[in-house]
Design an enzyme around this catalytic site. Structure first.
Site, PDB file in Angstrom:
ATOM      1  N   LYS A  48      77.292  26.306   1.450  1.00 56.17           N
ATOM      2  CA  LYS A  48      77.515  27.485   1.298  1.00 56.17           C
ATOM      3  C   LYS A  48      79.095  27.435   0.571  1.00 56.17           C
ATOM      4  CE  LYS A  48      77.561  31.999   1.489  1.00 56.17           C
ATOM      5  NZ  LYS A  48      76.523  32.636   0.150  1.00 56.17           N
TER       6      LYS A  48
ATOM      7  N   HIS B 218      69.214  30.579 -32.335  1.00 53.88           N
ATOM      8  CA  HIS B 218      69.964  29.456 -32.696  1.00 53.88           C
ATOM      9  C   HIS B 218      69.709  28.134 -32.009  1.00 53.88           C
ATOM     10  CE1 HIS B 218      72.663  31.922 -35.094  1.00 53.88           C
ATOM     11  NE2 HIS B 218      72.649  32.752 -34.139  1.00 53.88           N
TER      12      HIS B 218
ATOM     13  N   ARG C 291      77.045  25.849   6.059  1.00 50.87           N
ATOM     14  CA  ARG C 291      78.489  24.988   5.494  1.00 50.87           C
ATOM     15  C   ARG C 291      77.657  23.550   5.179  1.00 50.87           C
ATOM     16  NH1 ARG C 291      83.437  27.280   6.055  1.00 50.87           N
ATOM     17  NH2 ARG C 291      84.212  25.455   5.792  1.00 50.87           N
TER      18      ARG C 291
ATOM     19  N   LYS D 254      70.002  31.974  -9.522  1.00 45.16           N
ATOM     20  CA  LYS D 254      69.274  32.225  -8.019  1.00 45.16           C
ATOM     21  C   LYS D 254      68.072  31.505  -8.141  1.00 45.16           C
ATOM     22  CE  LYS D 254      71.755  33.361  -6.266  1.00 45.16           C
ATOM     23  NZ  LYS D 254      73.088  33.787  -6.620  1.00 45.16           N
TER      24      LYS D 254
ATOM     25  N   GLU E 135      68.515  27.760  -7.690  1.00 45.37           N
ATOM     26  CA  GLU E 135      68.756  27.297  -6.207  1.00 45.37           C
ATOM     27  C   GLU E 135      67.869  27.286  -5.350  1.00 45.37           C
ATOM     28  OE1 GLU E 135      73.015  28.495  -4.991  1.00 45.37           O
ATOM     29  OE2 GLU E 135      72.067  30.324  -5.951  1.00 45.37           O
TER      30      GLU E 135
ATOM     31  N   GLU F 219      73.099  34.618 -13.851  1.00 44.59           N
ATOM     32  CA  GLU F 219      72.886  34.631 -12.438  1.00 44.59           C
ATOM     33  C   GLU F 219      71.484  34.648 -12.155  1.00 44.59           C
ATOM     34  OE1 GLU F 219      74.910  34.276 -10.146  1.00 44.59           O
ATOM     35  OE2 GLU F 219      74.031  35.330  -8.539  1.00 44.59           O
TER      36      GLU F 219
ATOM     37  N   ASN G 175      86.040  17.962   8.700  1.00 44.28           N
ATOM     38  CA  ASN G 175      85.691  18.624   7.475  1.00 44.28           C
ATOM     39  C   ASN G 175      86.545  18.270   6.608  1.00 44.28           C
ATOM     40  OD1 ASN G 175      84.548  20.341   5.482  1.00 44.28           O
ATOM     41  ND2 ASN G 175      85.722  22.077   6.362  1.00 44.28           N
ATOM     42  N   GLY G 176      86.094  17.756   5.310  1.00 46.71           N
ATOM     43  CA  GLY G 176      87.030  17.231   4.168  1.00 46.71           C
ATOM     44  C   GLY G 176      86.841  15.879   3.732  1.00 46.71           C
TER      45      GLY G 176
ATOM     46  N   CYS H 211      80.579  21.166   5.430  1.00 43.05           N
ATOM     47  CA  CYS H 211      80.673  20.831   6.914  1.00 43.05           C
ATOM     48  C   CYS H 211      81.174  21.978   7.801  1.00 43.05           C
ATOM     49  CB  CYS H 211      81.343  19.531   7.196  1.00 43.05           C
ATOM     50  SG  CYS H 211      81.040  18.132   6.286  1.00 43.05           S
TER      51      CYS H 211
ATOM     52  N   TRP I  12      77.504  17.991   5.656  1.00 40.97           N
ATOM     53  CA  TRP I  12      77.023  18.195   4.128  1.00 40.97           C
ATOM     54  C   TRP I  12      77.648  16.909   3.730  1.00 40.97           C
ATOM     55  CZ3 TRP I  12      79.461  17.931  -0.678  1.00 40.97           C
ATOM     56  CH2 TRP I  12      78.615  18.419  -1.787  1.00 40.97           C
TER      57      TRP I  12
END
Ligand code: M6R
Length: 611
Positions: free
Chosen positions: A606, A507, A27, A488, A491, A484, A99-100, A2, A75
């Site tokens: 983010k 394995h 955000r 990417k 996402e 990574e 926000n929170g 947020c 968000w």
């Protein structure tokens, strides 16, 4: 998660709020809204479900304006994305954005419902608006007192901007475990979750601390500490360029940020490395250098991409400085009773410096006696302020949700730390240190070579964008790059991908490989090249479609692989910083071919400022 922005001053503020939210959209972006105190003496609101372009459309179809207001981009945590759950929330006279997470909102809500209050949304936030309104109704002397009294009743995290319908001359803000900055410029006062929100209007910021509240009027900001006592918070001048928070002709922020990497690495190394002397200058790190050089072990904690930087760091620091390095996902570290003492150095790694899990893990390490040296990008973020010392990465504002330049600058920072420690501990010869640092200095030029090639990625995108799943493999310090690269791709293209240590393939994962399965093998020449080559052959023998990230001119790999992305020859010390650029471009072009929302992928935000 947020983003919040608030304004009070002489200007009409709708554009300030809307552009501020645009700069904070990374955000969260599932719903948004603004509230403005209008000249008619009331507050008007506009809220929508969806992204900010929807808010722009809704606002411009029925505009209003005034010189005090607040806005929010969300968000969702409590309550699905919808217009009713979008902020700002209003209860009686009180309008606010949050926000929170208010952890005890259920209990407070029941109490308020028993007192006859009714709720419109499913959010935890609405209880705050009601609580503050109730305190005002019960005789609190003003909005600031009412806010402080209400906050005494809540548990959880918050950054808040609050106004009332009957007072167009005052905003109140508060912070606890969610970031909040106050910007000032010639009678304009701004509140925001993050600096880029209002960077085009001011570079002068005060950073609220946990428990702080502030009253913003057209005369300035009065800040109060957790005990309600007036307090000075130093004003810092931020040198970030507002232009760097714009796309500059690139199709997406992510692509711009990928291309920015050489410049940001130069920024990160500037003034710190001396390849002629074979040394690194870390005097800026405010920790006793003798203690630092003598630590028994290093514990590195982070989440997501930043955790992959920790994985690479383990290879670099252990090899170069011979200090044991433990690495942990921050959310796991907190709950595993780790062995830490006062000879432990804790190194949290974070782009935002606000990731809730990493902050909590760092607090845990500190309580057990560790000293904290954080590797952080955002200046004056909570992590930076709560650490004993900070090594800033100088990636500049990263807007794309998928982290790119933050990662490579983190790798530059850990390489510097490795050389610094190696020299101080007497285990790294000067000549070898010179070689490492020369290689580090060459990284930006070598990266440019990768960035100049695009056709291969477009071919890969055409051929593999229908894949349901992709395996990434690497060994040694390329194993984290396999992870990574897979992250990417997941996402931004929504293709399932997994990154594994190539030796692990036989394995279990090898059962997945058939002619439908693209396998990305990260196999530049270097330490374990021969071993990775064997793994490549094993995958080919199972008819896997091989995409190799390999050293330019490697004919052996070219014969075996279906597609080859070339990276320049380089020392193992910096090679992960090069191969990851190829992996970033690969993911970007696949996602672009599929037409996904690259800068704001679904369900992500983010900064993950909730546990
Ligand atoms: O701000 P941080 O570096 O602490 O964030 C950690 C992760 O949330 C972040 O790296 C995330 O995994 C990225 N979206 C990955 O691209």
């Amino acid at each position: 998660m947020c983003g919040i922005v608030g304004y009070i001053g002489a200007k009409e503020c709708s554009d300030i709020l809307l552009s501020g939210l645009k700069n904070l959209e990374y955000r969260g972006y599932d719903s948004a809204g603004i509230a403005i105190g209008t000249d008619g003496g009331d507050v008007q609101m506009c809220r929508v479900k969806g992204k900010l372009n929807k808010l722009y459309e809704a606002y411009h179809s029925d505009p209003f304006d005034g010189t005090i207001g607040l806005g929010h981009t969300r968000w969702a945590t409590h309550g699905r994305p919808s217009k009713t759950n979008a902020h700002p929330h209003r209860a009686g006279r009180v309008i606010l954005a949050h926000n929170g997470i208010i952890e005890n909102y259920g209990e407070i809500k029941s109490r308020l419902v028993d007192k006859g209050r009714s709720f419109d949304s499913q959010t935890d936030t609405e209880v705050l608006a009601h609580l503050i309104d109730q305190e005002l109704a019960n005789g609190a002397s003003d909005l600031h007192s009412a806010t402080r009294q209400a906050l005494e009743q809540v548990e959880g995290s918050y950054a808040l901007v609050i106004m009332t319908a009957d007072n167009p001359d005052r905003l109140v803000v508060a912070r606890n475990a969610s970031p909040m900055v106050i910007g000032t410029s010639d009678g304009d006062i701004f509140a925001a979750s993050d600096i880029p929100a209002v960077l085009e209007y001011t570079r002068d910021f005060q950073f609220l601390e946990d428990g702080d509240t502030a009253v913003l009027t057209r005369d300035g900001a009065e800040i109060y500490d957790a005990d309600g006592e007036p307090v000075e918070r130093e004003t810092k001048h931020i040198n970030w360029d507002p232009i760097s928070a714009e796309k500059q002709g690139y199709k997406h922020f992510m692509l711009k940020e990928i291309h920015e990497q050489p410049a940001r690495i130069i920024d990160t190394l500037r003034g710190r490395v001396d390849p002629e002397e074979g040394d690194v200058d870390l005097r800026e790190v405010d920790i006793d250098p003798e203690w630092l050089a003598d630590v028994d072990k290093i514990v590195m904690i982070a989440c997501g991409t930043s955790f992959h930087a920790c994985q690479v760091a383990k290879y670099a620091i252990e090899q170069v400085a011979r200090v044991p390095v433990e690495i942990d996902l921050a959310h796991e570290f907190r709950y595993r009773d780790p062995i830490i003492d006062d000879n432990t150095l804790c190194v949290p790694v974070s782009q935002s410096g606000e990731t809730a899990d990493t902050l909590a893990a760092m607090g845990e390490a500190r309580e057990r006696g560790a000293r904290v040296l954080s590797i952080v990008n955002v200046i004056e973020s909570t992590m930076a302020r709560e650490s004993d010392g900070v090594l800033y990465t100088h990636a500049g504002p990263e807007i794309g949700v998928a982290s790119t330049k933050a990662f490579t600058t983190q790798l530059a920072a850990v390489n510097m730390l490795a050389v610094w420690l190696g020299r101080r501990r007497g285990v790294l010869e000067q000549d070898t240190a010179c070689e490492y640092l020369k290689a580090l200095r060459q990284t930006p030029n070598l990266m440019e070579k990768i960035l100049n090639r695009t056709d291969i990625y477009e071919q890969i995108a055409r051929r593999y964008s229908d894949a349901e799943s992709v395996l990434y493999m690497g060994r040694g310090n390329q194993f984290p790059i396999a992870r990574e690269g897979a992250l990417k791709l997941k996402e931004i293209s929504y293709i399932h991908a997994e990154g594994l240590a190539a030796g692990e393939m036989k394995h279990g994962h090898i059962a997945l490989i058939d002619e439908e399965m693209p396998v990305v093998v990260i196999a530049p020449r270097g330490g374990v090249y021969d071993k990775v080559f064997s793994n490549l052959e094993e995958a080919k023998a199972r008819q896997g479609e091989l995409i190799a990230i390999a050293t330019e001119g490697d004919e052996q790999i070219a014969e075996l692989a279906d597609m080859v992305v070339e990276v320049p020859e380089a020392s193992d010390f910096i090679q992960p910083m090069l191969s990851v650029v190829a992996a970033q471009l690969l993911a970007y072009h696949v996602a672009d071919f599929k037409g996904t929302d690259i800068d704001q992928p679904r369900n992500l935000a983010k900064s993950v400022t909730v546990e």
